[in-house]
Design an enzyme around this catalytic site. Structure first.
Site, mmCIF file in Angstrom:
data_model
loop_
_atom_site.group_PDB
_atom_site.id
_atom_site.type_symbol
_atom_site.label_atom_id
_atom_site.label_comp_id
_atom_site.label_asym_id
_atom_site.label_seq_id
_atom_site.Cartn_x
_atom_site.Cartn_y
_atom_site.Cartn_z
ATOM 1 N N GLU A 1 0.849 -1.304 -0.095
ATOM 2 C CA GLU A 1 -0.114 0.043 -0.071
ATOM 3 C C GLU A 1 0.796 1.295 0.105
ATOM 4 O O GLU A 1 0.476 2.053 -0.538
ATOM 5 C CB GLU A 1 -0.856 -0.045 1.089
ATOM 6 C CG GLU A 1 -2.159 -1.034 1.298
ATOM 7 C CD GLU A 1 -2.878 -1.150 2.342
ATOM 8 O OE1 GLU A 1 -3.973 -0.753 2.092
ATOM 9 O OE2 GLU A 1 -2.338 -1.448 3.437
ATOM 10 N N TYR B 1 -14.795 26.275 -2.867
ATOM 11 C CA TYR B 1 -14.584 24.684 -2.761
ATOM 12 C C TYR B 1 -13.504 24.427 -3.647
ATOM 13 O O TYR B 1 -12.986 23.226 -3.577
ATOM 14 C CB TYR B 1 -16.042 24.100 -3.186
ATOM 15 C CG TYR B 1 -16.609 24.740 -4.491
ATOM 16 C CD1 TYR B 1 -16.234 24.365 -5.621
ATOM 17 C CD2 TYR B 1 -17.854 25.451 -4.301
ATOM 18 C CE1 TYR B 1 -16.898 24.957 -6.578
ATOM 19 C CE2 TYR B 1 -18.354 26.151 -5.392
ATOM 20 C CZ TYR B 1 -18.066 25.904 -6.779
ATOM 21 O OH TYR B 1 -18.550 26.424 -7.731
ATOM 22 N N GLU C 1 -8.568 6.352 9.475
ATOM 23 C CA GLU C 1 -8.945 7.210 10.610
ATOM 24 C C GLU C 1 -7.996 8.226 10.978
ATOM 25 O O GLU C 1 -8.696 9.455 11.189
ATOM 26 C CB GLU C 1 -9.129 6.302 11.942
ATOM 27 C CG GLU C 1 -9.969 5.073 11.822
ATOM 28 C CD GLU C 1 -9.644 3.922 11.498
ATOM 29 O OE1 GLU C 1 -10.622 2.783 11.385
ATOM 30 O OE2 GLU C 1 -8.720 3.826 10.643
ATOM 31 N N LYS D 1 -11.938 3.858 1.058
ATOM 32 C CA LYS D 1 -10.762 3.034 0.628
ATOM 33 C C LYS D 1 -11.415 1.907 -0.294
ATOM 34 O O LYS D 1 -11.453 0.773 0.451
ATOM 35 C CB LYS D 1 -9.958 2.677 1.743
ATOM 36 C CG LYS D 1 -8.804 2.008 1.412
ATOM 37 C CD LYS D 1 -7.721 1.620 2.728
ATOM 38 C CE LYS D 1 -6.451 1.262 2.479
ATOM 39 N NZ LYS D 1 -5.826 0.999 3.416
#
Length: 128
Positions: free
Chosen positions: A26, A58, A78, A103
């Site tokens: 990863e 934005y 998290e 994810k």
């Protein structure tokens, strides 16, 4: 209830390549993460004057969030979600923010549609 309690600016589906996760692959290869953010603020002053400087831009928000996702890797989404909610609350006009980090390519050996973590914080939460 004030405008800050009702008005929202929402950005959904921001797709950014990052290198977050606990597995070496990863970190090496990275993967795409999808970010949704909702910011609560009073949009009344911007609406009354048609002035962009009185609300959240934005485009700038999207870039700031993307910079975090593409930046320093973390093990947990998290942790990433907490970093992103702090970016949203950095704008003093924002009272509360909610960020979801998806994810979709998480290394789970079973079929799934999505894995996500949602974090909601107010300016008051960060002050305490």
């Amino acid at each position: 209830m004030t405008g800050a309690g009702r008005d929202r600016v929402t950005l959904t589906g921001l797709r950014v390549h990052g290198r977050h996760g606990v597995l070496p692959a990863e970190r090496e290869l990275g993967q795409f993460f999808v970010v949704d953010a909702t910011l609560w603020l009073d949009t009344g002053p911007a609406a009354a004057t048609d002035d962009l400087t009185l609300t959240v831009h934005y485009g700038e928000l999207a870039q700031a969030l993307a910079d975090v996702v593409a930046g320093e890797p973390v093990d947990l989404i998290e942790t990433l979600a907490h970093r992103l909610v702090r970016v949203c609350l950095a704008d003093p006009r924002v009272d509360t923010a909610e960020v979801t980090v998806h994810k979709p390519a998480a290394p789970v050996p079973l079929p799934f549609a999505d894995i996500a973590v949602t974090v909601a914080r107010s300016r008051h939460d960060l002050a305490g």
